[in-house]
Motif scaffolding. Structure first.
Motif, PDB file in Angstrom:
ATOM      1  N   ASP A 135       1.046   3.944  -4.286  1.00 45.02           N
ATOM      2  CA  ASP A 135       0.813   2.667  -3.647  1.00 45.02           C
ATOM      3  C   ASP A 135      -0.044   1.829  -4.595  1.00 45.02           C
ATOM      4  O   ASP A 135      -1.252   2.039  -4.701  1.00 45.02           O
ATOM      5  CB  ASP A 135       0.112   2.872  -2.312  1.00 45.02           C
ATOM      6  N   THR A 141      -2.467  -7.768  -4.807  1.00 39.41           N
ATOM      7  CA  THR A 141      -2.762  -6.993  -3.603  1.00 39.41           C
ATOM      8  C   THR A 141      -4.256  -6.809  -3.432  1.00 39.41           C
ATOM      9  O   THR A 141      -5.040  -7.047  -4.328  1.00 39.41           O
ATOM     10  CB  THR A 141      -2.088  -5.605  -3.659  1.00 39.41           C
ATOM     11  N   LYS A 155       8.738  -1.560  -6.578  1.00 39.47           N
ATOM     12  CA  LYS A 155       9.259  -2.433  -5.517  1.00 39.47           C
ATOM     13  C   LYS A 155       8.238  -2.474  -4.388  1.00 39.47           C
ATOM     14  O   LYS A 155       7.700  -1.445  -3.993  1.00 39.47           O
ATOM     15  CB  LYS A 155      10.593  -1.882  -4.998  1.00 39.47           C
ATOM     16  N   ASP A 156       7.977  -3.669  -3.885  1.00 38.58           N
ATOM     17  CA  ASP A 156       7.046  -3.861  -2.754  1.00 38.58           C
ATOM     18  C   ASP A 156       5.690  -3.202  -2.999  1.00 38.58           C
ATOM     19  O   ASP A 156       5.127  -2.540  -2.118  1.00 38.58           O
ATOM     20  CB  ASP A 156       7.655  -3.322  -1.454  1.00 38.58           C
ATOM     21  N   ASN A 157       5.170  -3.371  -4.211  1.00 35.25           N
ATOM     22  CA  ASN A 157       3.863  -2.820  -4.594  1.00 35.25           C
ATOM     23  C   ASN A 157       3.788  -1.305  -4.480  1.00 35.25           C
ATOM     24  O   ASN A 157       2.718  -0.734  -4.266  1.00 35.25           O
ATOM     25  CB  ASN A 157       2.732  -3.478  -3.806  1.00 35.25           C
ATOM     26  N   LYS A 158       4.918  -0.656  -4.622  1.00 33.78           N
ATOM     27  CA  LYS A 158       4.976   0.808  -4.660  1.00 33.78           C
ATOM     28  C   LYS A 158       5.741   1.216  -5.908  1.00 33.78           C
ATOM     29  O   LYS A 158       6.752   0.621  -6.260  1.00 33.78           O
ATOM     30  CB  LYS A 158       5.654   1.347  -3.411  1.00 33.78           C
ATOM     31  N   THR A 175      10.799   0.779   2.443  1.00 36.73           N
ATOM     32  CA  THR A 175      11.148   0.014   1.249  1.00 36.73           C
ATOM     33  C   THR A 175      12.555   0.360   0.783  1.00 36.73           C
ATOM     34  O   THR A 175      12.898   1.526   0.645  1.00 36.73           O
ATOM     35  CB  THR A 175      10.142   0.304   0.113  1.00 36.73           C
TER      36      THR A 175
END
Length: 142
Positions: free
Chosen positions: A76, A129, A53-56, A23
């Protein structure tokens, strides 16, 4: 609350690549800002810079995040089931809780507007998610 951080600390010395999983945390964040979180070993509240960002959800010691910045920890968000306000539970204003099926992690924002922003962005990430809820990944580097 002691149990919360025991499973979060499953990786003691992960590499930067393992933490970031490719990421680009230093650019185009969905949301970023200062939050307080409890330390893993010493249970004091510590101010950290967080980047979603990016599900993190990554955190750092300061807000000057660059490609070479050291990631202090990551959650996460795809493994989380819910995010909700928790002012009453902690007895502090502007708090929220990020939860898996078995555990919770708490955060404190500086203002009500900050809290609403984080709840909105994290809520969208949780909903978008899968709900595989094994837990959080953190290492001792707070």
């Amino acid at each position: 609350m002691d149990k919360i951080f025991s499973s979060f600390s499953t990786l003691l010395n992960p590499s930067q690549a393992e933490l970031t999983a490719g990421t680009s945390f230093w650019q185009d964040a969905v949301h970023a800002g200062w939050l307080e979180k409890q330390g893993d070993v010493i249970k004091t509240w510590r101010k950290r810079w967080f980047v979603l960002k990016d599900n993190k959800l990554f955190w750092f010691l300061d807000d000057d995040v660059q490609q070479c910045s050291r990631v202090r920890g990551v959650i996460d968000v795809s493994k989380c089931m819910s995010v909700k306000g928790c002012d009453d539970a902690l007895g502090r204003e502007h708090c929220f809780e990020l939860s898996t099926r078995n555990e919770q992690m708490y955060f404190v924002c500086a203002t009500k507007a900050d809290k609403e922003g984080w709840l909105s962005c994290l809520g969208k990430a949780v909903v978008s998610t899968s709900r595989d809820t094994d837990g959080f990944t953190e290492y001792l580097g707070y």
